[in-house]
Motif scaffolding. Structure first.
Motif, mmCIF file in Angstrom:
data_model
loop_
_atom_site.group_PDB
_atom_site.id
_atom_site.type_symbol
_atom_site.label_atom_id
_atom_site.label_comp_id
_atom_site.label_asym_id
_atom_site.label_seq_id
_atom_site.Cartn_x
_atom_site.Cartn_y
_atom_site.Cartn_z
ATOM 1 N N ASP A 38 65.262 55.738 22.210
ATOM 2 C CA ASP A 38 65.070 55.493 23.649
ATOM 3 C C ASP A 38 65.803 54.229 24.112
ATOM 4 O O ASP A 38 65.262 53.395 24.839
ATOM 5 C CB ASP A 38 63.575 55.432 23.985
ATOM 6 C CG ASP A 38 62.840 56.708 23.618
ATOM 7 O OD1 ASP A 38 63.431 57.795 23.768
ATOM 8 O OD2 ASP A 38 61.685 56.623 23.165
ATOM 9 N N TYR A 71 66.243 53.870 27.912
ATOM 10 C CA TYR A 71 64.962 53.505 28.516
ATOM 11 C C TYR A 71 64.638 52.034 28.250
ATOM 12 O O TYR A 71 64.127 51.335 29.127
ATOM 13 C CB TYR A 71 63.855 54.417 27.984
ATOM 14 C CG TYR A 71 62.541 54.259 28.711
ATOM 15 C CD1 TYR A 71 62.428 54.589 30.056
ATOM 16 C CD2 TYR A 71 61.413 53.790 28.055
ATOM 17 C CE1 TYR A 71 61.217 54.449 30.728
ATOM 18 C CE2 TYR A 71 60.209 53.650 28.717
ATOM 19 C CZ TYR A 71 60.117 53.981 30.054
ATOM 20 O OH TYR A 71 58.929 53.838 30.715
ATOM 21 N N ARG A 101 70.847 61.648 32.421
ATOM 22 C CA ARG A 101 69.801 61.100 31.557
ATOM 23 C C ARG A 101 69.502 59.646 31.936
ATOM 24 O O ARG A 101 68.340 59.251 32.050
ATOM 25 C CB ARG A 101 70.225 61.192 30.091
ATOM 26 C CG ARG A 101 69.207 60.596 29.144
ATOM 27 C CD ARG A 101 69.456 61.000 27.721
ATOM 28 N NE ARG A 101 70.796 60.745 27.244
ATOM 29 C CZ ARG A 101 71.092 59.819 26.341
ATOM 30 N NH1 ARG A 101 70.159 59.047 25.835
ATOM 31 N NH2 ARG A 101 72.335 59.679 25.929
ATOM 32 N N LEU A 114 67.511 59.569 35.163
ATOM 33 C CA LEU A 114 66.129 59.980 34.906
ATOM 34 C C LEU A 114 65.312 58.826 34.314
ATOM 35 O O LEU A 114 64.201 58.533 34.769
ATOM 36 C CB LEU A 114 66.138 61.176 33.939
ATOM 37 C CG LEU A 114 64.787 61.679 33.440
ATOM 38 C CD1 LEU A 114 64.072 62.434 34.547
ATOM 39 C CD2 LEU A 114 64.996 62.589 32.228
ATOM 40 N N LEU A 115 65.861 58.153 33.331
ATOM 41 C CA LEU A 115 65.120 57.106 32.626
ATOM 42 C C LEU A 115 64.991 55.821 33.449
ATOM 43 O O LEU A 115 63.951 55.162 33.417
ATOM 44 C CB LEU A 115 65.765 56.838 31.265
ATOM 45 C CG LEU A 115 65.692 58.046 30.318
ATOM 46 C CD1 LEU A 115 66.538 57.819 29.080
ATOM 47 C CD2 LEU A 115 64.262 58.390 29.957
ATOM 48 N N LYS A 172 64.902 55.777 36.730
ATOM 49 C CA LYS A 172 63.886 56.103 37.745
ATOM 50 C C LYS A 172 62.489 56.025 37.142
ATOM 51 O O LYS A 172 61.566 55.541 37.791
ATOM 52 C CB LYS A 172 64.133 57.493 38.343
ATOM 53 C CG LYS A 172 65.295 57.534 39.303
ATOM 54 C CD LYS A 172 65.356 58.805 40.138
ATOM 55 C CE LYS A 172 65.500 60.037 39.328
ATOM 56 N NZ LYS A 172 65.712 61.252 40.145
ATOM 57 N N LYS A 173 62.331 56.499 35.919
ATOM 58 C CA LYS A 173 61.027 56.435 35.243
ATOM 59 C C LYS A 173 60.549 54.988 35.141
ATOM 60 O O LYS A 173 59.376 54.692 35.352
ATOM 61 C CB LYS A 173 61.138 57.076 33.850
ATOM 62 C CG LYS A 173 59.943 56.893 32.955
ATOM 63 C CD LYS A 173 58.791 57.762 33.350
ATOM 64 C CE LYS A 173 57.665 57.640 32.323
ATOM 65 N NZ LYS A 173 56.473 58.307 32.748
ATOM 66 N N ALA A 174 61.453 54.077 34.842
ATOM 67 C CA ALA A 174 61.085 52.668 34.667
ATOM 68 C C ALA A 174 60.925 51.917 35.993
ATOM 69 O O ALA A 174 60.120 50.994 36.065
ATOM 70 C CB ALA A 174 62.136 51.962 33.811
ATOM 71 N N ARG A 188 63.860 64.663 28.780
ATOM 72 C CA ARG A 188 62.939 65.427 29.636
ATOM 73 C C ARG A 188 61.658 65.770 28.897
ATOM 74 O O ARG A 188 60.560 65.659 29.455
ATOM 75 C CB ARG A 188 63.606 66.722 30.123
ATOM 76 C CG ARG A 188 64.752 66.530 31.081
ATOM 77 C CD ARG A 188 64.335 66.002 32.396
ATOM 78 N NE ARG A 188 63.385 66.900 33.039
ATOM 79 C CZ ARG A 188 63.023 66.820 34.300
ATOM 80 N NH1 ARG A 188 63.551 65.913 35.070
ATOM 81 N NH2 ARG A 188 62.141 67.633 34.798
ATOM 82 N N LEU A 196 59.421 62.495 28.187
ATOM 83 C CA LEU A 196 58.994 61.634 29.296
ATOM 84 C C LEU A 196 57.497 61.364 29.288
ATOM 85 O O LEU A 196 57.070 60.273 29.609
ATOM 86 C CB LEU A 196 59.407 62.218 30.644
ATOM 87 C CG LEU A 196 60.749 61.754 31.146
ATOM 88 C CD1 LEU A 196 61.070 62.400 32.480
ATOM 89 C CD2 LEU A 196 60.857 60.269 31.252
ATOM 90 N N LEU A 242 56.885 58.422 27.073
ATOM 91 C CA LEU A 242 57.473 57.122 27.391
ATOM 92 C C LEU A 242 56.522 56.359 28.306
ATOM 93 O O LEU A 242 56.311 56.746 29.448
ATOM 94 C CB LEU A 242 58.830 57.280 28.071
ATOM 95 C CG LEU A 242 59.924 57.911 27.221
ATOM 96 C CD1 LEU A 242 61.158 58.141 28.074
ATOM 97 C CD2 LEU A 242 60.261 57.025 26.051
ATOM 98 N N LYS A 245 55.120 53.658 30.923
ATOM 99 C CA LYS A 245 55.651 52.806 31.975
ATOM 100 C C LYS A 245 55.010 51.446 31.753
ATOM 101 O O LYS A 245 53.964 51.132 32.279
ATOM 102 C CB LYS A 245 55.330 53.359 33.361
ATOM 103 C CG LYS A 245 55.994 52.552 34.441
ATOM 104 C CD LYS A 245 56.081 53.295 35.736
ATOM 105 C CE LYS A 245 56.798 52.398 36.730
ATOM 106 N NZ LYS A 245 56.998 53.020 37.983
#
Length: 191
Positions: free
Chosen positions: A97, A100, A131, A134-135, A137-139, A182, A185, A188, A190
């Motif tokens: 990761d 990330y 990718r 996506l990562l 935005k996740k963080a 994906r 997620l 992972l 936050k």
């Protein structure tokens, strides 16, 4: 449904945010992409560039710079970029990761700097873009809006990626990595 022919275009997404104040450059990018990032900065309304990246895995003991974030920042300065508008935010060494981890390091730096950023554009490489987007935005989301800009590769033709070994390795590898991201997620945190 995405056809195999269009797989590169799906992965190499570009959806920049017009109101982005910060351009975030993934530090592992090739030099031509870092040079193009300066052009992107100059054509936008950005206030600063933040480079991200993990420790170097090769040449670490010989190199002046110990991580991709510092190396990319130094490259930008060497290319004439204003160092007063530039910050290197390295991520710690991780086994998995990695993208990330860079996104989390960025989030932590923004929080510690008490820098009220509302939107960024992530500047990354071709099929790695979906990718990374996506990562990041996740963080960072929903507090920070994340756009993405995919730099076109120069070592193969993106419209005929299947015609070169580099194109096949890159697109197939990034497809697998995107599917992994994906699926993982949920795993992972936050932080």
């Amino acid at each position: 449904m995405i056809s195999t022919v269009n797989l590169h275009n799906f992965l190499a997404v570009s959806q920049p945010v017009k109101e982005a104040e910060v351009l975030v450059v993934e530090g592992w990018l090739p030099d031509y992409a870092i040079k193009e990032a300066i052009g992107e900065f100059n054509s936008g309304k950005y206030q600063m560039v933040i480079t991200t990246g993990l420790p170097l895995s090769k040449g670490y003991y010989l190199a002046e710079y110990k991580n991709f974030a510092q190396l990319a920042a130094a490259t930008m300065v060497k290319l004439g970029f204003d160092p007063n508008k530039l910050v290197a935010v390295p991520a710690p060494e991780v086994m998995k990761d990695r993208t990330y981890a860079s996104a989390i390091a960025l989030r932590e730096w923004l929080e510690a700097a008490k820098n009220p950023v509302k939107a960024i554009n992530l500047y990354t490489f071709g099929p790695h873009a979906r990718r990374s987007w996506l990562l990041f935005k996740k963080a960072l989301a929903p507090e920070i809006t994340v756009g993405v800009i995919a730099v076109a590769p120069q070592d193969y033709d993106p419209q005929q990626w299947w015609g070169s070994s580099e194109g096949v390795r890159t697109v197939i590898g990034e497809t697998i990595a995107y599917i992994y991201a994906r699926l993982s997620l949920g795993g992972l945190p936050k932080l």
